[in-house]
Design an enzyme around this catalytic site. Structure first.
Site, PDB file in Angstrom:
ATOM      1  N   ASP A  87       0.771  -1.267   0.110  1.00  0.00           N
ATOM      2  CA  ASP A  87       0.226  -0.045   0.158  1.00  0.00           C
ATOM      3  C   ASP A  87       0.848   1.209  -0.024  1.00  0.00           C
ATOM      4  O   ASP A  87       1.849   1.223   0.409  1.00  0.00           O
ATOM      5  CB  ASP A  87      -0.935  -0.043   1.319  1.00  0.00           C
ATOM      6  CG  ASP A  87      -2.159   0.589   0.976  1.00  0.00           C
ATOM      7  OD1 ASP A  87      -2.322   1.507   0.072  1.00  0.00           O
ATOM      8  OD2 ASP A  87      -3.006   0.490   1.959  1.00  0.00           O
ATOM      9  N   GLY A  88       0.215   2.505  -0.369  1.00  0.00           N
ATOM     10  CA  GLY A  88       0.930   3.639  -0.245  1.00  0.00           C
ATOM     11  C   GLY A  88       0.933   4.281   1.167  1.00  0.00           C
ATOM     12  O   GLY A  88       0.338   3.719   2.034  1.00  0.00           O
ATOM     13  N   ASP A  90       0.470   8.490   3.072  1.00  0.00           N
ATOM     14  CA  ASP A  90       0.443   9.975   3.052  1.00  0.00           C
ATOM     15  C   ASP A  90       1.802  10.659   3.628  1.00  0.00           C
ATOM     16  O   ASP A  90       2.304  11.585   3.055  1.00  0.00           O
ATOM     17  CB  ASP A  90      -0.711  10.392   3.376  1.00  0.00           C
ATOM     18  CG  ASP A  90      -2.124  10.031   2.661  1.00  0.00           C
ATOM     19  OD1 ASP A  90      -2.112  10.145   1.472  1.00  0.00           O
ATOM     20  OD2 ASP A  90      -3.109   9.673   3.606  1.00  0.00           O
ATOM     21  N   LYS A 100      -2.037   7.717   7.013  1.00  0.00           N
ATOM     22  CA  LYS A 100      -2.786   7.148   5.685  1.00  0.00           C
ATOM     23  C   LYS A 100      -4.497   7.462   5.807  1.00  0.00           C
ATOM     24  O   LYS A 100      -4.825   7.840   6.803  1.00  0.00           O
ATOM     25  CB  LYS A 100      -2.758   5.453   5.606  1.00  0.00           C
ATOM     26  CG  LYS A 100      -1.482   4.999   5.077  1.00  0.00           C
ATOM     27  CD  LYS A 100      -1.443   3.582   5.099  1.00  0.00           C
ATOM     28  CE  LYS A 100      -2.441   2.978   4.185  1.00  0.00           C
ATOM     29  NZ  LYS A 100      -2.287   3.527   2.994  1.00  0.00           N
ATOM     30  N   GLY A 102      -5.537   9.609   2.983  1.00  0.00           N
ATOM     31  CA  GLY A 102      -5.925  10.611   2.145  1.00  0.00           C
ATOM     32  C   GLY A 102      -6.996  10.458   1.020  1.00  0.00           C
ATOM     33  O   GLY A 102      -7.487  11.246   0.536  1.00  0.00           O
ATOM     34  N   GLY A 103      -7.028   9.244   0.622  1.00  0.00           N
ATOM     35  CA  GLY A 103      -8.262   8.698  -0.187  1.00  0.00           C
ATOM     36  C   GLY A 103      -9.261   8.259   0.607  1.00  0.00           C
ATOM     37  O   GLY A 103     -10.397   8.044  -0.480  1.00  0.00           O
ATOM     38  N   GLU A 109      -8.038  -0.365   4.661  1.00  0.00           N
ATOM     39  CA  GLU A 109      -6.633  -0.468   4.507  1.00  0.00           C
ATOM     40  C   GLU A 109      -5.877  -1.041   5.638  1.00  0.00           C
ATOM     41  O   GLU A 109      -5.134  -1.871   5.686  1.00  0.00           O
ATOM     42  CB  GLU A 109      -5.962   0.894   4.050  1.00  0.00           C
ATOM     43  CG  GLU A 109      -6.271   1.387   2.731  1.00  0.00           C
ATOM     44  CD  GLU A 109      -5.846   2.818   2.534  1.00  0.00           C
ATOM     45  OE1 GLU A 109      -5.680   3.134   1.281  1.00  0.00           O
ATOM     46  OE2 GLU A 109      -5.573   3.588   3.314  1.00  0.00           O
ATOM     47  N   LYS A 127       6.812  11.647   0.760  1.00  0.00           N
ATOM     48  CA  LYS A 127       6.220  11.268   1.682  1.00  0.00           C
ATOM     49  C   LYS A 127       7.294  10.664   3.134  1.00  0.00           C
ATOM     50  O   LYS A 127       6.835  10.236   4.165  1.00  0.00           O
ATOM     51  CB  LYS A 127       5.409   9.872   1.491  1.00  0.00           C
ATOM     52  CG  LYS A 127       4.547   9.971   0.354  1.00  0.00           C
ATOM     53  CD  LYS A 127       3.689  11.198   0.511  1.00  0.00           C
ATOM     54  CE  LYS A 127       2.867  11.296  -0.957  1.00  0.00           C
ATOM     55  NZ  LYS A 127       2.083  10.324  -1.397  1.00  0.00           N
TER      56      LYS A 127
END
Length: 238
Positions: A87-88, A90, A100, A102-103, A109, A127
């Site tokens: 996963d990404g 923020d 995390k 932001g989306g 998640e 980041k």
């Protein structure tokens, strides 16, 4: 579009997938712009190496991405334990605490991340921070039951300072709804270079009635791949 930024995202995503993915894994797939490159590389490897990979999405966006690249879609009911989740983020501080959400997919998640034996973060150089709030200025997302958003916002501001704002949906009036039909509060906390006891703070906020989950990911990250502006990759811990 910033070409160096996109190259950095692609670089870290490809490196992570190349190093971590092997045959017969169940993989959690996160959300966000960097993940798109990760899924792209995963699909390339599945096709060229004939890998058997099953993917569990964290969101509607992730589910669509898995289907778009013709990867095998599964879920937590069939696979409650994942081999790895990618996963990404923020923002990532020096102790691997993440912001995390932001989306808007933070709850799912976090569920996927906690179900995985290894949780891998891929992110670009923006980041990579020493302390939370250094580079990410939108605050910590907190998913709340709609009925409770005013009470929760007030309590957080009274207890910890800062400002809570309900996230609105772009293109229409009214609050953004999560995949779970809840609201997101963005808490702009007082930034401190020495940081906070994020584990304690996360636990305290989660216990406020009406809070579903926070975008603080503490003691959950196995490894972070940062794509740098100069074309290099920083992997933490090394």
């Amino acid at each position: 579009m910033n070409s160096n930024l996109e190259k950095a995202k692609k670089l870290c995503a490809f490196r992570a997938v190349d190093q971590i993915i092997e045959d017969n894994l169940v993989v959690g797939i996160g959300s966000g712009s960097t993940i798109i490159y990760g899924v792209q590389r995963l699909a390339e490897r599945v096709k060229s190496e004939n890998l058997k990979i099953s993917c569990v999405p964290t969101s509607f966006q992730a589910r669509q991405l898995i289907k778009e690249y013709n990867l095998t879609l599964t879920d937590l009911e069939s696979n409650p334990e994942l081999d790895v989740a990618i996963d990404g983020a923020d923002e990532v501080d020096e102790n691997f605490v993440l912001i995390k959400g932001g989306g808007g997919c933070l709850t799912q998640e976090k569920i996927i991340a906690s179900a995985a034996k290894n949780f891998i973060v891929i992110a670009d150089y923006r980041k990579n921070s020493k302390y939370l709030g250094q580079n990410w200025h939108t605050g910590i997302p907190i998913e709340v039951i709609p009925f409770a958003y005013v009470a929760v916002s007030r309590k957080i501001e009274l207890l910890y300072g800062g400002k809570c704002t309900v996230r609105t949906s772009s293109g229409k009036a009214g609050p953004l709804l999560t995949d779970n039909s809840n609201f997101i509060i963005d808490w702009k906390f007082p930034v401190r270079e020495q940081g906070y006891d994020w584990k304690r703070l996360n636990e305290e906020i989660t216990l406020i009635p009406g809070v579903v989950e926070t975008g603080l990911f503490v003691d959950i990250t196995s490894k972070v791949y940062f794509g740098n502006e100069d074309g290099t990759i920083t992997i933490k811990p090394e």
